[in-house]
Design an enzyme around this catalytic site. Structure first.
Site, PDB file in Angstrom:
ATOM      1  CE  LYS A 188      -1.683   3.065   2.033  1.00 39.71           C
ATOM      2  NZ  LYS A 188      -1.588   4.557   1.720  1.00 39.71           N
ATOM      3  CD  GLU A 213      13.471   4.499   7.737  1.00 36.61           C
ATOM      4  OE1 GLU A 213      13.572   5.494   8.504  1.00 36.61           O
ATOM      5  OE2 GLU A 213      13.393   4.591   6.516  1.00 36.61           O
ATOM      6  CB  CYS A 231      13.435   9.685   7.745  1.00 34.15           C
ATOM      7  SG  CYS A 231      14.042   8.337   6.733  1.00 34.15           S
ATOM      8  CD  GLU A 240      11.353  13.419  10.458  1.00 32.39           C
ATOM      9  OE1 GLU A 240      12.288  12.857   9.875  1.00 32.39           O
ATOM     10  OE2 GLU A 240      10.309  12.823  10.800  1.00 32.39           O
TER      11      GLU A 240
END
Length: 467
Positions: free
Chosen positions: A174, A249, A283, A375
């Site tokens: 997905k 992750e 990331c 972040e």
């Protein structure tokens, strides 16, 4: 540019393109032009169920396929992807906004390389070993739900699907709703490579609908997710409740530590380039630059100079969506509000059209500021000063994340510092990315590893026979 791209109005399930269960669609927008370029089906729990059933049916046959044959199938998939390299790169540029050079080298070239590493690993991995009076078999976990992000659309698919296939697992993918066209090209490559029906299945759809249905499906044995820590923790809780294998992750706030012995000009230039690449939508980006106090202003001037080379619309692509652009601008405004000194860029739109954000550098950032803790996922560098090595280490480790990082300086010193960092991967003096090395996080940056033999191990479980 506003011409719709070729897109499948179907799901790839059990080796064929099938109509979706419902008529809902998701628009795909080119972030550089803000035009809708395609529509893909909005998958539902019904589509997910069909895909999982197809995968379950294909599992016994694929799990029993000799590793050498699995290796040949993955090599054929790699070749099919390589043959479509130009089309894939153009598609990544269209739906993500990646500049063409980046789309060709990183978004297309790297995943083709990674697919090749798994073709080799499938053929050479020791799936059987002797331990004393036991024979230990490494066997596939089973049906894998792969939930992939938009920031590296093909790389993240390959980093999950290729090791799963190598292990003898079957997959249901997905992809992120912002970048589904690259996933459709991957499904076409799977089909061309001649993989058995049901071994790989694709369902496009929204995360809270199709993604959640897939993560919760009782026919799924493992969930591999890449994305935000907030969503990852929810998926981890779902998987944990069902006692499913999970690989996560997640986010990062990586430190780029410049020691007094470093080549300052190189460390700053490479550090800024690292954050600007992919418009900061990485990331593992080194978003916190740590500089000795006595060379601080020199570093700030170098960083501002380096950022100026990233012209929006040329070397710097747009952010993936209006929502993402607004989020990043909000962080820039927050940085100014909390007293950081803006030395490059800012929240103003650099171009009239497209979801662009100016390359932004903040000085006088302190560890408690929002821009130093959260972040941002955009082209924003925060420069922090430190007085000594212990303070640098405390700042580097003073985050809930631990995905990546960098250290610059005399090699022995740099390695000693890196060994004390609480993070999964550290580049020493600009060490190159290694597609065979394990990639993954400590702390709230995730669970599990991707790439190389460590990435393959995630999809295997052991069985011991005693004699």
């Amino acid at each position: 540019m506003g011409e719709p791209m070729k897109a499948h109005d179907a799901m790839y399930i059990d080796g064929e393109w099938r109509p979706a269960a419902s008529s809902g669609t998701i628009p795909v927008v080119d972030p550089a032009t803000e035009q809708v370029i395609a529509r893909v089906p909005a998958g539902t729990a019904e589509d997910v169920d069909a895909a999982v059933r197809a995968a379950r049916a294909a599992l016994p046959g694929w799990a029993a396929t000799p590793p050498a044959e699995r290796a040949a199938a993955i090599a054929a998939l790699r070749d099919a992807l390589a043959a479509r390299a130009e089309e894939i790169a153009a598609t990544v540029t269209a739906e993500l906004g990646a500049p063409p050079k980046l789309a060709a080298a990183v978004h297309t070239g790297l995943p083709v390389t990674v697919a090749g590493t798994y073709a080799e690993l499938a053929a050479t991995h020791p799936f059987v070993e002797k331990v004393g009076n036991s024979t230990v078999y490494a066997e596939p976990v089973g049906v894998v739900a792969a939930l992939t992000p938009w920031n590296y659309p093909l790389h993240q698919i390959v980093a999950k699907v290729a090791p799963a296939l190598a292990a003898g697992c079957v997959t249901v993918l997905k992809p992120a709703e912002d970048t589904p066209l690259t996933a459709q090209l991957f499904a076409e490559a799977v089909h061309e490579a001649g993989l058995p029906a049901g071994v790989f299945n694709l369902v496009t759809g929204l995360g809270p609908v199709a993604g959640q249905a897939l993560a919760e499906h009782p026919g799924v044995d493992m969930v591999s997710f890449t994305g935000s820590t907030a969503v990852g923790s929810r998926i981890g809780a779902l998987a944990g409740g069902a006692v499913k294998r999970v690989a996560l992750e997640l986010g990062g706030k990586s430190a780029n530590v410049i020691l007094p012995s470093a080549d300052l000009a190189r460390a700053v230039a490479v550090g800024v380039a690292n954050v600007m690449s992919n418009s900061g939508q990485t990331c593992s980006a080194w978003t916190r630059m740590l500089v000795p106090a006595d060379r601080y202003e020199e570093a700030v001037a170098l960083a501002a100079e380096a950022a100026a080379k990233y012209t929006p619309g040329d070397r710097l692509g747009p952010l993936v969506s209006a929502r993402q652009r607004d989020r990043v601008r909000g962080y820039i405004e927050k940085g100014i509000e909390e007293g950081a000194r803006l030395v490059a860029g800012g929240p103003e739109a650099p171009l009239e059209t497209g979801y662009y954000v100016s390359p932004t550098v903040f000085a006088d950032v302190t560890p408690g500021m929002t821009i130093a803790r959260e972040e941002i996922f955009g082209p924003v560098v925060s420069i922090l000063r430190y007085e000594g090595e212990e303070e640098a280490l405390a700042i580097a480790n003073g985050t809930e994340y631990g995905l990546a990082g960098a250290v610059w300086g005399e090699e022995t010193e740099a390695v000693a510092f890196a060994r004390r960092m609480e993070t999964g991967q550290v580049d020493i003096n600009g060490g190159r990315f290694n597609p065979l090395a394990p990639f993954g996080g400590w702390k709230r940056s995730g669970i599990g590893r991707e790439l190389g033999a460590h990435g393959l191990a995630e999809y295997l479980q052991t069985k011991s026979l005693q004699f």
